[in-house]
Design a protein around this motif. Structure first.
Motif, PDB file in Angstrom:
ATOM      1  N   VAL A 113       0.858  -1.175   0.000  1.00  0.00           N
ATOM      2  CA  VAL A 113       0.000   0.000   0.000  1.00  0.00           C
ATOM      3  C   VAL A 113       0.901   1.234   0.000  1.00  0.00           C
ATOM      4  N   PRO A 114       0.661   2.200  -0.885  1.00  0.00           N
ATOM      5  CA  PRO A 114       1.479   3.415  -0.864  1.00  0.00           C
ATOM      6  C   PRO A 114       1.046   4.339   0.276  1.00  0.00           C
ATOM      7  N   LEU A 115       1.928   4.478   1.266  1.00  0.00           N
ATOM      8  CA  LEU A 115       1.681   5.358   2.413  1.00  0.00           C
ATOM      9  C   LEU A 115       2.975   6.047   2.800  1.00  0.00           C
ATOM     10  N   TYR A 116       2.882   7.268   3.230  1.00  0.00           N
ATOM     11  CA  TYR A 116       4.025   7.997   3.776  1.00  0.00           C
ATOM     12  C   TYR A 116       5.188   8.077   2.793  1.00  0.00           C
ATOM     13  N   GLY A 117       4.890   8.071   1.507  1.00  0.00           N
ATOM     14  CA  GLY A 117       5.941   8.155   0.500  1.00  0.00           C
ATOM     15  C   GLY A 117       6.730   6.877   0.319  1.00  0.00           C
ATOM     16  N   LYS A 118       6.199   5.763   0.814  1.00  0.00           N
ATOM     17  CA  LYS A 118       6.861   4.465   0.667  1.00  0.00           C
ATOM     18  C   LYS A 118       5.796   3.388   0.543  1.00  0.00           C
ATOM     19  N   GLU A 119       6.221   2.179   0.242  1.00  0.00           N
ATOM     20  CA  GLU A 119       5.295   1.048   0.206  1.00  0.00           C
ATOM     21  C   GLU A 119       5.266   0.381   1.579  1.00  0.00           C
ATOM     22  N   VAL A 120       4.087   0.245   2.122  1.00  0.00           N
ATOM     23  CA  VAL A 120       3.880  -0.376   3.427  1.00  0.00           C
ATOM     24  C   VAL A 120       3.196  -1.716   3.199  1.00  0.00           C
ATOM     25  N   GLN A 121       3.637  -2.743   3.915  1.00  0.00           N
ATOM     26  CA  GLN A 121       2.988  -4.052   3.837  1.00  0.00           C
ATOM     27  C   GLN A 121       1.704  -4.021   4.652  1.00  0.00           C
ATOM     28  N   LEU A 122       0.656  -4.551   4.089  1.00  0.00           N
ATOM     29  CA  LEU A 122      -0.617  -4.657   4.776  1.00  0.00           C
ATOM     30  C   LEU A 122      -1.045  -6.108   4.713  1.00  0.00           C
ATOM     31  N   ILE A 123      -1.295  -6.685   5.863  1.00  0.00           N
ATOM     32  CA  ILE A 123      -1.799  -8.049   5.931  1.00  0.00           C
ATOM     33  C   ILE A 123      -3.189  -7.955   6.541  1.00  0.00           C
ATOM     34  N   SER A 124      -4.160  -8.576   5.868  1.00  0.00           N
ATOM     35  CA  SER A 124      -5.523  -8.542   6.399  1.00  0.00           C
ATOM     36  C   SER A 124      -5.993  -9.955   6.707  1.00  0.00           C
ATOM     37  N   LYS A 125      -6.694 -10.061   7.827  1.00  0.00           N
ATOM     38  CA  LYS A 125      -7.203 -11.346   8.282  1.00  0.00           C
ATOM     39  C   LYS A 125      -8.644 -11.169   8.722  1.00  0.00           C
ATOM     40  N   SER A 126      -9.518 -12.002   8.205  1.00  0.00           N
ATOM     41  CA  SER A 126     -10.898 -11.976   8.682  1.00  0.00           C
ATOM     42  C   SER A 126     -10.895 -12.279  10.168  1.00  0.00           C
ATOM     43  N   GLY A 127     -11.746 -11.595  10.905  1.00  0.00           N
ATOM     44  CA  GLY A 127     -11.753 -11.735  12.362  1.00  0.00           C
ATOM     45  C   GLY A 127     -11.886 -13.158  12.867  1.00  0.00           C
ATOM     46  N   GLY A 128     -12.745 -13.960  12.255  1.00  0.00           N
ATOM     47  CA  GLY A 128     -12.975 -15.318  12.733  1.00  0.00           C
ATOM     48  C   GLY A 128     -12.131 -16.370  12.046  1.00  0.00           C
ATOM     49  N   PHE A 129     -11.182 -15.961  11.213  1.00  0.00           N
ATOM     50  CA  PHE A 129     -10.402 -16.902  10.415  1.00  0.00           C
ATOM     51  C   PHE A 129      -9.134 -17.296  11.156  1.00  0.00           C
ATOM     52  N   GLY A 130      -8.794 -18.568  11.084  1.00  0.00           N
ATOM     53  CA  GLY A 130      -7.545 -19.037  11.674  1.00  0.00           C
ATOM     54  C   GLY A 130      -7.724 -19.599  13.071  1.00  0.00           C
ATOM     55  N   HIS A 131      -6.598 -20.000  13.647  1.00  0.00           N
ATOM     56  CA  HIS A 131      -6.589 -20.599  14.981  1.00  0.00           C
ATOM     57  C   HIS A 131      -5.957 -19.622  15.974  1.00  0.00           C
ATOM     58  N   ALA A 132      -5.798 -20.051  17.210  1.00  0.00           N
ATOM     59  CA  ALA A 132      -5.314 -19.162  18.275  1.00  0.00           C
ATOM     60  C   ALA A 132      -3.942 -18.556  17.973  1.00  0.00           C
ATOM     61  N   GLY A 133      -3.088 -19.240  17.229  1.00  0.00           N
ATOM     62  CA  GLY A 133      -1.748 -18.728  16.960  1.00  0.00           C
ATOM     63  C   GLY A 133      -1.600 -18.019  15.626  1.00  0.00           C
ATOM     64  N   THR A 134      -2.690 -17.805  14.911  1.00  0.00           N
ATOM     65  CA  THR A 134      -2.607 -17.229  13.572  1.00  0.00           C
ATOM     66  C   THR A 134      -1.970 -15.844  13.564  1.00  0.00           C
ATOM     67  N   LEU A 135      -2.356 -14.961  14.492  1.00  0.00           N
ATOM     68  CA  LEU A 135      -1.776 -13.616  14.511  1.00  0.00           C
ATOM     69  C   LEU A 135      -0.270 -13.659  14.748  1.00  0.00           C
ATOM     70  N   ALA A 136       0.176 -14.517  15.658  1.00  0.00           N
ATOM     71  CA  ALA A 136       1.614 -14.640  15.921  1.00  0.00           C
ATOM     72  C   ALA A 136       2.338 -15.180  14.685  1.00  0.00           C
ATOM     73  N   GLU A 137       1.734 -16.128  14.001  1.00  0.00           N
ATOM     74  CA  GLU A 137       2.340 -16.671  12.778  1.00  0.00           C
ATOM     75  C   GLU A 137       2.415 -15.608  11.681  1.00  0.00           C
ATOM     76  N   LEU A 138       1.365 -14.805  11.548  1.00  0.00           N
ATOM     77  CA  LEU A 138       1.375 -13.745  10.543  1.00  0.00           C
ATOM     78  C   LEU A 138       2.452 -12.708  10.858  1.00  0.00           C
ATOM     79  N   PHE A 139       2.611 -12.384  12.116  1.00  0.00           N
ATOM     80  CA  PHE A 139       3.651 -11.437  12.506  1.00  0.00           C
ATOM     81  C   PHE A 139       5.022 -11.984  12.151  1.00  0.00           C
ATOM     82  N   GLY A 140       5.245 -13.271  12.419  1.00  0.00           N
ATOM     83  CA  GLY A 140       6.521 -13.903  12.071  1.00  0.00           C
ATOM     84  C   GLY A 140       6.768 -13.877  10.570  1.00  0.00           C
TER      85      GLY A 140
END
Length: 108
Positions: free
Chosen positions: A75-102
């Motif tokens: 996504v073009p923001l702040y004069g650079k490209e920023v990574q955006l990861i989107s996850k549906s609220g109910g999608f995935g398991h308990a560790g999904t957010l930690a895995e996405l961060f990794g």
């Protein structure tokens, strides 16, 4: 002040969720303006839509999947490209957010 990654999550659902997502997005965008993160992980469709709206972001480039069914975009923001990861609220398991961060930490 520049941060590499920023993860914030709003929880809750109900008749006021759209208004709550808009207020959350407003605060999140103020934080992003200061931190200028390289990666933003958004969880929940209402949150993602509200943040994109607040950022006046009309376009994004889908680059792949951070996990099956979870897109990561540039996504073009702040004069650079920023990574955006989107996850549906109910999608995935308990560790999904930690895995996405990794995954985001290793992607460039």
């Amino acid at each position: 002040l520049e941060a590499r990654h920023l993860i914030l999550q709003m929880t809750g659902d109900g008749p006021q969720s759209e208004a709550a997502a808009d207020r959350f997005a407003s605060g999140l965008c103020r934080v992003m303006d200061v931190m200028r993160p390289a990666t933003v992980l958004l969880s929940g469709g209402d949150t993602a839509a509200a943040v994109m709206n607040r950022l006046n972001c009309a376009e994004l480039e889908v680059c792949g999947e951070a996990a099956p069914g979870l897109p990561w975009c540039k996504v073009p923001l702040y004069g650079k490209e920023v990574q955006l990861i989107s996850k549906s609220g109910g999608f995935g398991h308990a560790g999904t957010l930690a895995e996405l961060f990794g995954a985001a930490s290793g992607r460039r």
